[in-house]
Design a protein around this motif. Structure first.
Motif, short mmCIF file in Angstrom:
data_model
loop_
_atom_site.label_atom_id
_atom_site.label_comp_id
_atom_site.label_asym_id
_atom_site.label_seq_id
_atom_site.Cartn_x
_atom_site.Cartn_y
_atom_site.Cartn_z
N ILE A 67 0.83 -1.21 0.00
CA ILE A 67 0.00 0.00 0.00
C ILE A 67 0.86 1.25 0.00
CG2 ILE A 67 -1.65 1.33 1.38
CD1 ILE A 67 -2.86 -1.40 2.22
N ILE A 68 1.90 1.27 0.81
CA ILE A 68 2.77 2.45 0.90
C ILE A 68 3.53 2.68 -0.41
CG2 ILE A 68 4.84 3.36 2.05
CD1 ILE A 68 3.73 2.07 4.64
N ASN A 123 5.28 3.40 -6.65
CA ASN A 123 6.56 2.93 -7.18
C ASN A 123 6.35 1.59 -7.90
OD1 ASN A 123 9.18 2.24 -7.70
ND2 ASN A 123 9.93 2.81 -5.67
N VAL A 124 6.12 1.67 -9.20
CA VAL A 124 5.77 0.49 -9.98
C VAL A 124 6.94 -0.50 -10.04
CG1 VAL A 124 5.03 -0.31 -12.26
CG2 VAL A 124 4.10 1.80 -11.33
N ASN A 125 8.16 -0.01 -10.16
CA ASN A 125 9.31 -0.91 -10.25
C ASN A 125 9.49 -1.71 -8.96
OD1 ASN A 125 9.89 -0.09 -12.85
ND2 ASN A 125 11.24 1.55 -12.15
N PHE A 126 9.34 -1.05 -7.82
CA PHE A 126 9.44 -1.74 -6.53
C PHE A 126 8.34 -2.78 -6.41
CE2 PHE A 126 8.55 -2.02 -1.94
CZ PHE A 126 9.76 -2.54 -1.53
N GLN A 127 7.15 -2.43 -6.85
CA GLN A 127 6.04 -3.37 -6.76
C GLN A 127 6.25 -4.55 -7.71
OE1 GLN A 127 2.10 -1.77 -6.72
NE2 GLN A 127 2.37 -1.38 -4.55
N MET A 138 -2.20 -10.04 -6.74
CA MET A 138 -3.35 -9.52 -7.48
C MET A 138 -3.56 -8.05 -7.17
SD MET A 138 -6.02 -12.77 -7.61
CE MET A 138 -7.02 -12.09 -6.39
N LEU A 139 -3.37 -7.65 -5.93
CA LEU A 139 -3.47 -6.24 -5.54
C LEU A 139 -2.44 -5.41 -6.29
CD1 LEU A 139 -4.88 -4.22 -3.62
CD2 LEU A 139 -3.08 -4.73 -1.98
N ILE A 140 -1.22 -5.92 -6.39
CA ILE A 140 -0.16 -5.23 -7.13
C ILE A 140 -0.54 -5.12 -8.61
CG2 ILE A 140 2.23 -5.46 -7.93
CD1 ILE A 140 2.87 -6.65 -5.16
N MET A 141 -1.10 -6.19 -9.16
CA MET A 141 -1.48 -6.19 -10.57
C MET A 141 -2.59 -5.16 -10.83
SD MET A 141 -2.63 -9.28 -13.08
CE MET A 141 -3.91 -9.80 -11.98
N VAL A 142 -3.58 -5.10 -9.96
CA VAL A 142 -4.66 -4.12 -10.12
C VAL A 142 -4.09 -2.71 -10.02
CG1 VAL A 142 -6.73 -3.19 -9.01
CG2 VAL A 142 -6.51 -5.64 -9.38
N ASN A 143 -3.21 -2.48 -9.06
CA ASN A 143 -2.58 -1.17 -8.94
C ASN A 143 -1.78 -0.82 -10.19
OD1 ASN A 143 -1.70 1.23 -7.51
ND2 ASN A 143 0.30 0.21 -7.42
N LEU A 163 -2.33 -1.92 -13.24
CA LEU A 163 -3.28 -1.63 -14.32
C LEU A 163 -3.87 -0.23 -14.17
CD1 LEU A 163 -5.12 -5.05 -14.67
CD2 LEU A 163 -3.51 -4.02 -16.27
N ILE A 164 -4.19 0.17 -12.95
CA ILE A 164 -4.71 1.52 -12.72
C ILE A 164 -3.66 2.56 -13.09
CG2 ILE A 164 -5.41 3.14 -10.90
CD1 ILE A 164 -6.81 0.74 -9.54
N THR A 165 -2.40 2.32 -12.69
CA THR A 165 -1.32 3.23 -13.03
C THR A 165 -1.13 3.32 -14.54
OG1 THR A 165 -0.23 2.67 -10.95
CG2 THR A 165 1.13 3.72 -12.63
N LEU A 166 -1.21 2.18 -15.22
CA LEU A 166 -1.08 2.19 -16.68
C LEU A 166 -2.22 2.95 -17.35
CD1 LEU A 166 0.20 -1.42 -17.40
CD2 LEU A 166 1.44 0.71 -17.69
#
Length: 163
Positions: free
Chosen positions: A66-67, A71-75, A129-134, A136-139
């Motif tokens: 969440i924090i 940072n997409v690369n870190f995720q 899955m949470l990272i993937m949704v995040n 997709l939203i960022t993209l």
């Protein structure tokens, strides 16, 4: 011809028996599944220190996800690590099944891996899955920014041509 008719009757009887069984299971609803879940939940001693640490690990990992949502690369790295954890779950289960006496009060690690799947792989997959949704939203937000910039650029070009 008679053999064909009896084979068809047998097949129809078999299909109708299967449909009756399926409808009976559907009528019973989620009761058996809930009973199995409650039994699984009560079979675990939730006060064992290693289980508390495992739950705290997953909560900490959730907070890190969440924090670090910007940072997409870190995720991406977190996602790869969590998928690696899921991939290694069978080996972890085998190792823990051999050494459970040194840290647990009972052997939770069955050969089918139900316990490790529910308490290790399940949360890791949910975090992925949470990272993937995040992502997709960022993209989607990035595509919107790019399209707006493209439209502004085209508007400037058309304005410059008119002048």
């Amino acid at each position: 011809m008679e053999d064909l008719k009896s084979a068809i009757r047998d097949h129809v009887d078999l299909v109708s028996a299967l449909l009756e069984k399926l409808s009976g299971e559907l009528r019973s609803g989620f009761g058996p599944a809930v009973d199995n879940f409650v039994g699984f939940f009560h079979a675990i001693n939730w006060k064992e220190p290693w289980l508390i640490c495992l739950i705290l690990f997953h909560v900490t990992l959730l907070l890190v996800v969440i924090i670090s949502r910007r940072n997409v690369n870190f995720q991406l790295c977190l996602s790869l690590l969590s998928f690696s954890g899921v991939y290694l779950a069978e080996r972890i289960n085998t190792f823990l099944a051999k050494n459970w006496k040194s840290f647990a009060g009972q052997n939770y690690f069955d050969p089918h891996g139900l316990f490790i799947s529910v308490l290790w792989s399940g949360p890791l997959l949910l975090l992925s899955m949470l990272i993937m949704v995040n992502t997709l939203i960022t993209l989607c937000q990035l595509i919107i920014k790019w399209k707006r910039a493209e439209l502004r650029h085209r508007a400037r070009l058309s304005r410059d041509k008119q002048d």
